[in-house]
Design an enzyme around this catalytic site. Structure first.
Site, short mmCIF file in Angstrom:
data_model
loop_
_atom_site.label_atom_id
_atom_site.label_comp_id
_atom_site.label_asym_id
_atom_site.label_seq_id
_atom_site.Cartn_x
_atom_site.Cartn_y
_atom_site.Cartn_z
N GLU A 195 0.71 -1.17 -0.10
CA GLU A 195 -0.04 -0.03 0.17
C GLU A 195 0.93 1.36 0.05
OE1 GLU A 195 -2.81 -0.15 3.28
OE2 GLU A 195 -4.05 -1.75 1.85
N GLU A 315 -5.75 -7.54 -1.74
CA GLU A 315 -6.49 -7.35 -0.48
C GLU A 315 -7.87 -6.93 -0.87
OE1 GLU A 315 -5.03 -5.21 2.92
OE2 GLU A 315 -3.02 -6.03 2.62
#
Length: 504
Positions: A195, A315
């Protein structure tokens, strides 16, 4: 974006769709797909024999936290966890870690050794525990992607480096892991950094912020020591003024693709979440949820649809409590393409998370670290995919050379009943001495109950009698192992007194 809540809680405890007709099908007599190292071809991932495979997996976190080991080992043995993942039809495991576990002498915390649990982990460092998990996963036929989640256990970082963990350490540690598992085809890839977000950029040319350039440096370093690995590259948060989820914005790939020295190793990875993590503008759009495919096309789906590279949704998750989130997950599962219709010519995915202690999503397991949230798991049924060959043991042993019988038993449990309907789960256990290749479960209701939906199995109903057959991914059960399926029915009062199970 908006991930500090979950990570903090965890630390404490439109483009043209290319119709590649038939690529998902496996020729008659072909070997089981998934063997050897993998590589890419267009938007697909292929095994060593050139057969397409689909990553359909789960995140099991903890190595990135202050426990320095996957969570839940305070409750269960790690082998039983991996066996359960396999039995539910997950074929790949994404394992987040921080660079802390690679420091000399880092020891895991909160592992329960009582009653023989985790006995072979006693005295091991965190990396040695990782070795054991990789070894058992390989025996069971589970593949692993290692996810460099954080520079240290303290929390997520926007960039791939911090003052205390410079880029040189990041790359050295990635190379160390790539070397450690060189030749071990259980570890099929590395997710370079989790991320990236503002001020990280894509294609801006500033080497201190340009994640695309950093991913090229790190990816090529990994491939220099282990050229067989897949390199997973996540997106950023913002591109050309358009913002999205942390790691979920891959719009820059169209103009600035990642270029690796070894061809056919690149997989792009996005993250996507529901309102239980944070609000985004598209959730409030009047056309929701019909607007969602267009959103996903814009941020990352176009890469797959234009045949640029494989796309892996590394995710995605939700507590599933709100109607908005239920509609989101239904739409997302449809967008990722069902395995029955498209085979491995589909998006790849690993759900967040196995763990129930993810603060803003919960997990596939409930808080007792054993019971499956069959409703949440059921949303993923259409996108689960066939498993991969194991190396023996771990729920996938060799047949008993001395003969024996194939036998099974089934336990039927009503998990909730609201009068107008009910949810139930059935656990099938191999009670014989041989591996079970397939199974059927039968019961008869005394009332007017009907199955309204079922996941991880198929069924036929005649009057009050229901006959259930295994799905492709959970028919094989090792001696002593188990598999589960769940369903919804109506009206309520759907308990039964007797269940029969037959095995072959």
């Amino acid at each position: 974006m908006f991930r500090s809540l979950r990570r903090g809680l965890c630390a404490v405890v439109a483009a043209l769709l290319l119709p590649l007709a038939g690529v998902g099908a496996q020729p008659a007599g072909a070997a089981e797909a998934g063997a050897g190292y993998w590589h890419t071809s267009g938007r697909q991932i292929l095994d060593a024999a050139g057969q397409p495979v689909r990553i359909a997996g789960i995140n099991w976190f903890g190595f990135e936290t202050g426990n320095h080991v996957v969570h839940g080992l305070w409750a269960r043995d790690y082998k039983s966890m991996l066996d359960q993942m396999k039995s539910l039809g997950y074929n790949t495991l994404r394992l987040p870690f921080s660079d802390d576990i690679l420091k000399s002498g880092t020891m895991p915390d909160s592992i329960n050794f009582a009653d023989g649990k985790n006995a072979d982990l006693q005295g091991l460092t965190s990396v040695q525990v990782l070795d054991r998990i990789v070894a058992y996963a390989g025996q069971a036929g589970l593949k692993i992607v290692l996810d460099r989640h954080r520079p240290d256990a303290g929390g997520q970082s926007a960039l791939w480096y911090t003052a205390s963990v410079p880029e040189s350490t990041w790359i050295a540690n990635l190379k160390s892991l790539a070397t450690r598992y060189k030749g071990n085809t259980t570890v099929i890839g590395i997710d370079l950094h989790n991320e990236p977000h503002d001020p990280a950029c894509w294609g801006c040319g500033d080497t201190t912020r340009d994640w695309r350039l950093a991913a090229q440096r790190a990816g090529n370093a990994v491939l220099s020591v282990n050229p067989d690995l897949l390199i997973m590259v996540e997106g950023v948060q913002s591109y050309n003024g358009v913002s999205g989820w942390w790691g979920g914005n891959l719009m820059g790939v169209a103009q600035y693709p990642v270029q690796l020295d070894v061809p056919n190793r690149l997989v792009y990875s996005a993250h996507d979440y529901a309102t239980s993590v944070a609000q985004q503008p598209w959730f409030g759009d009047p056309s929701f949820p019909d607007n969602l495919p267009g959103v996903w096309d814009r941020y990352w789906g176009y890469i797959f649809k234009q045949n640029i590279a494989p796309v892996w949704l590394g995710e995605f998750g939700t507590t599933l409590q709100s109607t908005v989130d239920q509609k989101w997950l239904t739409a997302l599962a449809s967008y990722l393409r069902s395995t029955s219709a498209h085979g491995a010519d589909s998006f790849h995915w690993t759900f967040w998370s196995w763990n129930p202690n993810s603060g803003d999503t919960g997990g596939i397991l409930k808080d007792d670290w054993s019971t499956v949230d069959t409703v949440k798991d059921g949303y993923l049924a259409t996108i689960k995919a066939p498993g991969f060959p194991g190396s023996g043991g771990g729920g996938d042993p060799d047949p008993d050379p001395g003969g024996g019988t194939a036998a099974c038993s089934a336990v039927y449990t009503v998990s909730s009943d609201w009068g107008g309907g009910f949810n139930a789960e059935v656990k099938v256990t191999n009670t014989g001495s041989l591996p079970v290749k397939s199974w059927k479960v039968t019961w008869t209701w005394g009332g007017a109950q009907k199955v309204t939906s079922m996941w991880n199995a198929s069924y036929a109903q005649s009057g009050g009698t229901v006959t259930v057959s295994n799905a492709d991914h959970n028919g094989a059960i090792a001696a002593g192992g188990s598999a589960s399926f769940g369903f919804s029915g109506a009206p309520g009062g759907g308990g039964v007194h007797g269940v029969s199970c037959t095995a072959t």
